[in-house]
Design a protein around this motif. Structure first.
Motif, short mmCIF file in Angstrom:
data_model
loop_
_atom_site.label_atom_id
_atom_site.label_comp_id
_atom_site.label_asym_id
_atom_site.label_seq_id
_atom_site.Cartn_x
_atom_site.Cartn_y
_atom_site.Cartn_z
N GLU A 93 0.89 -1.19 0.08
CA GLU A 93 -0.07 -0.12 -0.09
C GLU A 93 0.62 1.04 0.07
O GLU A 93 0.66 2.11 -0.65
CB GLU A 93 -1.04 -0.03 1.14
CG GLU A 93 -2.07 -1.30 0.99
CD GLU A 93 -1.54 -2.46 1.60
OE1 GLU A 93 -0.37 -2.51 2.09
OE2 GLU A 93 -2.20 -3.32 1.24
N ARG A 96 2.28 1.75 -3.52
CA ARG A 96 1.41 2.08 -4.20
C ARG A 96 1.09 3.84 -4.12
O ARG A 96 0.82 4.61 -5.13
CB ARG A 96 -0.07 1.42 -3.80
CG ARG A 96 -1.40 2.08 -4.71
CD ARG A 96 -2.41 1.09 -4.39
NE ARG A 96 -3.76 1.87 -5.36
CZ ARG A 96 -4.52 2.57 -4.85
NH1 ARG A 96 -4.43 3.21 -3.55
NH2 ARG A 96 -5.79 3.13 -5.44
N LEU A 112 1.51 -4.36 -8.33
CA LEU A 112 2.47 -4.66 -7.15
C LEU A 112 2.50 -5.98 -6.63
O LEU A 112 1.40 -6.22 -6.13
CB LEU A 112 2.51 -3.54 -6.12
CG LEU A 112 2.20 -2.08 -6.84
CD1 LEU A 112 1.94 -1.00 -5.68
CD2 LEU A 112 3.57 -1.70 -7.35
N LEU A 121 -1.45 -6.01 -5.60
CA LEU A 121 -2.23 -4.92 -5.57
C LEU A 121 -2.13 -4.12 -7.12
O LEU A 121 -0.95 -4.17 -7.57
CB LEU A 121 -1.52 -3.87 -4.76
CG LEU A 121 -2.41 -2.86 -4.27
CD1 LEU A 121 -3.48 -3.31 -3.18
CD2 LEU A 121 -1.48 -1.85 -3.44
N VAL A 123 -3.09 -1.40 -9.63
CA VAL A 123 -3.05 0.00 -9.97
C VAL A 123 -3.51 0.34 -11.29
O VAL A 123 -2.90 -0.16 -12.29
CB VAL A 123 -1.88 0.61 -9.45
CG1 VAL A 123 -1.92 2.11 -9.47
CG2 VAL A 123 -1.35 0.12 -8.13
#
Length: 173
Positions: A93, A96, A112, A121, A123
């Motif tokens: 996080e 990001r 990610l 993750l 994005v």
């Protein structure tokens, strides 16, 4: 299973971490028709429909920013940023946030990946969901009429008579 899901499913090798990871990503890319290219990134895969770039980073904040800059400079459609929770540098996080704060990513998609916990993750993948949802709404709007049917006219004034004087309890008939 699509290309991004297969890349996210690659497990951490026991030895020779960097080379084995890059080799595994190259094999997955070849299954989907990608060919390796020389580039600024650690691995750059290309096919007619698009390009995928890979960076593996376990360093500090400045090294994270440099790796993200390399991914952005290649103008790849999908960028994979691989890190490890064991490095104790940054959570996904936070990475990001660092990416979105320092760079204008435009239409590039980022994934990610944490190879220790097998978490990923995504994005900038929201645009695809939004665009497909808008296409569905456009189709639905074409099916509904543009104007509502006219409502019957109401009588002016009250429907029911109210009895009572000012300041006391009123009753409706």
């Amino acid at each position: 299973m699509d290309f991004v899901d297969r890349i996210m499913a690659v497990k951490k090798p026991a030895i020779n971490l960097m080379n084995d990871l890059l080799f595994s990503y190259t094999l997955v890319g070849r299954d989907f028709g990608y060919e390796p290219l020389k580039g600024e990134c650690m691995l750059l895969l290309h096919k007619h429909e698009g390009t995928a770039a890979f960076e593996i980073q376990f360093g500090n904040r400045a090294e994270y920013i440099n790796s993200m800059r390399k991914l952005l400079n290649n103008k790849a459609d999908i960028c994979f940023f691989v890190t490890s929770a064991r490095a104790h540098t940054m959570r996904l996080e936070d990475a990001r946030f660092l990416l979105l704060k320092n760079f204008n990513i435009g239409k590039q998609k980022f994934v990610l990946i944490d190879i220790e916990t097998n978490r990923a993750l995504k994005v900038n993948f929201e645009w695809d969901k939004f665009a497909s949802g808008m296409e569905g709404k456009q189709q639905q709007k074409q099916d509904t009429p543009l104007f509502r049917a006219p409502q019957p006219q109401r009588q002016k004034g009250r429907h029911k008579q109210i009895f009572g004087y000012r300041g006391e309890h009123k009753e409706q008939d």
